[in-house]
Scaffold this motif. Structure first.
Motif, PDB file in Angstrom:
ATOM      1  N   ILE A  56       9.515  26.228  -2.427  1.00 60.71           N
ATOM      2  CA  ILE A  56      10.193  24.945  -2.602  1.00 60.71           C
ATOM      3  C   ILE A  56      11.465  25.179  -3.409  1.00 60.71           C
ATOM      4  CG2 ILE A  56       8.338  23.278  -2.252  1.00 60.71           C
ATOM      5  CD1 ILE A  56       7.681  23.385  -5.129  1.00 60.71           C
ATOM      6  N   GLN A 106       0.395  33.732  -6.191  1.00 66.91           N
ATOM      7  CA  GLN A 106       0.435  33.217  -4.831  1.00 66.91           C
ATOM      8  C   GLN A 106       0.206  31.713  -4.827  1.00 66.91           C
ATOM      9  OE1 GLN A 106      -2.615  35.221  -2.594  1.00 66.91           O
ATOM     10  NE2 GLN A 106      -2.772  36.857  -4.063  1.00 66.91           N
ATOM     11  N   HIS A 108       0.170  27.877  -4.978  1.00 63.23           N
ATOM     12  CA  HIS A 108       0.898  26.893  -5.788  1.00 63.23           C
ATOM     13  C   HIS A 108       1.681  27.562  -6.896  1.00 63.23           C
ATOM     14  CE1 HIS A 108      -1.451  24.143  -3.635  1.00 63.23           C
ATOM     15  NE2 HIS A 108      -2.581  24.544  -4.170  1.00 63.23           N
ATOM     16  N   TYR A 109       1.130  28.659  -7.406  1.00 59.93           N
ATOM     17  CA  TYR A 109       1.801  29.346  -8.504  1.00 59.93           C
ATOM     18  C   TYR A 109       3.137  29.887  -8.024  1.00 59.93           C
ATOM     19  CZ  TYR A 109      -2.992  29.028 -10.053  1.00 59.93           C
ATOM     20  OH  TYR A 109      -4.228  28.549 -10.372  1.00 59.93           O
ATOM     21  N   ILE A 112       5.651  27.110  -7.670  1.00 60.37           N
ATOM     22  CA  ILE A 112       6.265  26.762  -8.950  1.00 60.37           C
ATOM     23  C   ILE A 112       7.324  27.795  -9.338  1.00 60.37           C
ATOM     24  CG2 ILE A 112       5.795  26.600 -11.428  1.00 60.37           C
ATOM     25  CD1 ILE A 112       5.098  24.127  -9.948  1.00 60.37           C
ATOM     26  N   ALA A 113       7.053  29.079  -9.041  1.00 58.20           N
ATOM     27  CA  ALA A 113       8.026  30.119  -9.374  1.00 58.20           C
ATOM     28  C   ALA A 113       9.325  29.905  -8.586  1.00 58.20           C
ATOM     29  CB  ALA A 113       7.444  31.502  -9.083  1.00 58.20           C
ATOM     30  N   LEU A 115      10.338  27.089  -7.422  1.00 60.38           N
ATOM     31  CA  LEU A 115      10.935  25.864  -7.964  1.00 60.38           C
ATOM     32  C   LEU A 115      11.704  26.182  -9.247  1.00 60.38           C
ATOM     33  CD1 LEU A 115      11.135  22.763  -8.138  1.00 60.38           C
ATOM     34  CD2 LEU A 115       8.966  22.772  -9.321  1.00 60.38           C
ATOM     35  N   ALA A 116      11.100  27.011 -10.111  1.00 55.46           N
ATOM     36  CA  ALA A 116      11.756  27.389 -11.358  1.00 55.46           C
ATOM     37  C   ALA A 116      13.071  28.097 -11.061  1.00 55.46           C
ATOM     38  CB  ALA A 116      10.830  28.291 -12.171  1.00 55.46           C
TER      39      ALA A 116
ATOM     40  N   VAL B 228      -0.083  23.903 -13.175  1.00 60.22           N
ATOM     41  CA  VAL B 228      -0.113  25.293 -12.731  1.00 60.22           C
ATOM     42  C   VAL B 228      -0.392  26.212 -13.908  1.00 60.22           C
ATOM     43  CG1 VAL B 228       1.337  27.162 -11.913  1.00 60.22           C
ATOM     44  CG2 VAL B 228       1.292  25.018 -10.692  1.00 60.22           C
ATOM     45  N   PHE B 266      10.454  26.006 -17.310  1.00 55.14           N
ATOM     46  CA  PHE B 266       9.919  26.628 -16.097  1.00 55.14           C
ATOM     47  C   PHE B 266       9.936  28.141 -16.177  1.00 55.14           C
ATOM     48  CE2 PHE B 266      10.380  22.445 -14.485  1.00 55.14           C
ATOM     49  CZ  PHE B 266       9.356  22.356 -13.567  1.00 55.14           C
ATOM     50  N   VAL B 270       6.813  30.676 -15.596  1.00 59.18           N
ATOM     51  CA  VAL B 270       6.769  31.813 -14.669  1.00 59.18           C
ATOM     52  C   VAL B 270       6.420  33.085 -15.425  1.00 59.18           C
ATOM     53  CG1 VAL B 270       8.130  33.212 -13.105  1.00 59.18           C
ATOM     54  CG2 VAL B 270       8.345  30.742 -13.037  1.00 59.18           C
ATOM     55  N   LEU B 273       2.806  33.117 -15.981  1.00 60.46           N
ATOM     56  CA  LEU B 273       2.069  33.375 -14.739  1.00 60.46           C
ATOM     57  C   LEU B 273       2.147  34.841 -14.332  1.00 60.46           C
ATOM     58  CD1 LEU B 273       2.898  30.240 -12.616  1.00 60.46           C
ATOM     59  CD2 LEU B 273       0.761  30.826 -13.709  1.00 60.46           C
TER      60      LEU B 273
END
Lengths: 327, 289
Positions: A56, A106, A108-109, A112-113, A115-116, B228, B266, B270, B273
């Motif tokens: 995204i 992978q 959703h995570y 988000i990455a 998106l960030a 998340v 964000f 990341v 994560l």
């Protein structure tokens, strides 16, 4: 069947060539937009339909290609074609950067990455006024070849379509190459594929870089089409629109990419008279298409045909990950 | 100074936590990441504002009505747009919620206009001094109401029949269905509760930020990040993640740069994560080959 197929292809080619002669310059501009979106749809399909990864943040690659080419052409003096290629390469390099978290995370995570990443790029483009014009935006020269400026969108359309056709051919053939097959195997069963010696990291990096490169090329072509860049073109909304485009059109299909691109470019134009209701209707269309045509607009002929055919087991929609049409 | 920053970070983090909680509830029950969650909260907050100004209801009644309004909206959305999708690819569901996002966002603009309105606050926002630190009572109220919602949700999930059914359905839908749990009703309930929690978050944040169609956009992104960060399938994780995002954001905006505070939150996520791909409280699902 093959004769029918040949006629179909021929008709499509004639239609694509004839289209810009049917309307005025405004129609030509819309056609160019569709062609540029089509390249993004191809790029995103490599990632989503072939590699099974959701992004995204693709508007960021689009922006990198657009600003990259625009800056190189206006400030460094690159010729148009070289600028476009450089825009693609810049976006591709950033694709490499985004692929790094994709190796670890992978689903959703990863979404988000991406998106960030898109938010950071958007902020940087906005704040770096000396380079991008920031809030005021920047002007981009018209496309030119060997010093001759290409003034009419009518002709530029053929340039974008040619690039799109080349990429469509390449993306289609990717499925036949080891790296394309590796992606497919990884999507269908990551464990089995890795047991067969396929490197997940290498395949994912390939998919991200290819997808980012194509998106960057499209962004560069688009920049020279509109002639003016502002950060507001490349927001999260654009990223989501791209994702919407490939699913509404039909995931993983060439006709789906064309239909999705046409939908994204035409829907706002056709609904312009609706005023405030416009975006509400757009949202309703998204919901209704997804509820009634899970395989996207490209599956409409099959759905209509299945209404008239004798009852038989329903075909698996093209959007499902297990629908291996290549098999 | 640090304590004030932390308190306001926790307060805004509570809002993120509530939306993150709603996202995770819906995801656990229906496998849908609801992009429209924030916009549903915004519509509920606008409905509350209408009750306040046009309906002449007292503020306290409006605040109490927020949960049922949001729950009704959530339940309607589930019946109309989500239930028919059962079994469709997750990406299709995502596109439907993007469509819902547009419907709620521009529908609200159509009904209430695109201007910003003020929403009265029950408690004063002027800071008072507690144990040497200046704290605004409305921030304390946000934290207090959030804790109440969490306790309510906990009691519902752990100590009622329906709550047990919801937990069972999210652990193993097949087995739950065999045991007589109606998966459809679980889906409806989850959307209703998520809608209600979102609406509470909407009326909590409305006095701080004004109320307009864009009020929940960034909140949704932060809540998504919080969910998340927490692991996306863990309710306590969602709360922890949401609060952490609020704190990180408020620390960066004060001590680093306010131009990049949205992006920095964000980037931090990341980075986390990369170290823990399954989120802080999520269960690892990575298969080693």
């Amino acid at each position: 069947m093959s004769v029918y197929r040949l006629l179909q292809t021929l008709a499509a080619v004639v239609a694509i060539i004839a289209l810009p002669w049917l309307g005025g310059s405004y129609v030509d501009f819309i056609l160019c937009t569709i062609a540029a979106y089509f390249i993004v749809a191809l790029a995103l399909n490599i990632l989503v339909a072939q590699a099974g990864q959701v992004s995204i943040g693709h508007a960021a690659f689009w922006a990198l290609g657009a600003y990259g080419s625009a800056i190189l052409v206006t400030k460094v003096g690159f010729p148009f074609l070289l600028g476009v290629i450089a825009g693609g390469v810049i976006a591709g390099l950033f694709g490499l950067l985004v692929a790094i978290p994709a190796l670890r995370v992978q689903g959703h995570y990863l979404a988000i990455a991406t998106l960030a990443f898109a938010l950071v790029i958007e902020q940087v483009l906005h704040e770096w006024e000396g380079l991008t014009g920031g809030r005021t935006g920047m002007f981009v020269p018209r496309p030119s070849f060997f010093g001759a400026e290409l003034l009419a969108d009518q002709y530029y359309y053929y340039v974008i379509v040619a690039v799109g056709a080349l990429f469509a051919w390449a993306a289609h053939n990717l499925k036949r190459f080891p790296s394309g097959r590796a992606l497919m195997a990884l999507r269908l069963s990551p464990t089995a594929a890795q047991c067969c010696g396929i490197s997940r990291s290498r395949s994912l990096i390939t998919a991200f870089v290819l997808s980012a490169f194509l998106t960057g090329i499209s962004g560069a072509l688009y920049a020279h089409l509109v002639g003016y860049l502002s950060v507001s073109t490349f927001t999260l909304t654009a990223s989501l629109s791209f994702l919407t485009m490939i699913v509404i059109g039909g995931l993983g299909r060439l006709s789906g990419a064309v239909l999705g691109a046409a939908f994204l470019a035409l829907a706002p134009e056709l609904m312009r008279d609706m005023g405030e209701a416009q975006m509400v209707v757009y949202g309703v269309i998204l919901v209704v298409v997804m509820l009634t045509l899970p395989g996207g607009l490209a599956s409409l002929p099959e759905r209509v045909a299945s209404l008239f055919a004798r009852p038989q087991p329903r075909p698996v929609p093209a959007g499902t990950p297990a629908a291996g049409k290549e098999a | 100074m640090l304590i004030q920053v932390l308190v306001s970070g926790v307060a805004i983090g509570c809002i993120y936590a509530l939306i993150a909680l709603a996202l995770v509830l819906v995801f656990k029950a229906t496998d849908v990441v609801n992009f429209a969650q924030g916009e549903m909260a915004m519509v509920s907050a606008f409905a509350g504002l209408s009750l306040l100004t046009a309906g002449k209801l007292p503020l306290l009644a409006v605040l109490l009505l927020a949960f049922p309004i949001g729950a009704l909206l959530g339940a309607l959305t589930e019946r109309i747009a989500i239930r028919p999708l059962l079994g469709a690819p997750p990406l299709n569901a995502l596109i439907v919620t993007i469509g819902l996002w547009m419907i709620f966002h521009y529908g609200a603009g159509w009904i209430w206009g695109f201007d910003a309105f003020t929403f009265p606050s029950l408690l004063p926002q002027a800071p008072i001094e507690i144990a040497g630190a200046l704290v605004s009572p409305s921030n304390l109220a946000i934290a207090g109401v959030s804790v109440l919602v969490l306790v309510g949700l906990y009691v519902f999930l752990e100590h009622t029949r329906q709550g047990t059914a919801m937990r069972a359905a999210s652990m193993n839908p097949q087995a739950a269905r065999l045991m007589g749990v109606s998966v459809g009703r679980v889906s409806l309930l989850s959307w209703a509760i998520a809608g209600g929690i979102g609406a509470v978050a909407g009326v909590l944040i409305a006095p701080l930020t004004f109320i307009d169609v864009n009020m929940m956009f960034l909140v949704l992104l932060k809540a998504l990040a919080g969910a998340v960060l927490g692991g996306f399938t863990s309710l306590p994780g969602a709360v922890l993640g949401g609060v952490l995002v609020g704190v990180v954001e408020s620390l960066t905006s004060v001590y680093v740069s306010s131009a990049f505070d949205d992006a920095i939150a964000f980037v931090v996520i990341v980075a986390v994560l990369m170290v823990r791909p399954e989120g802080l409280l999520g269960k690892p699902s990575v298969k080693k080959v």
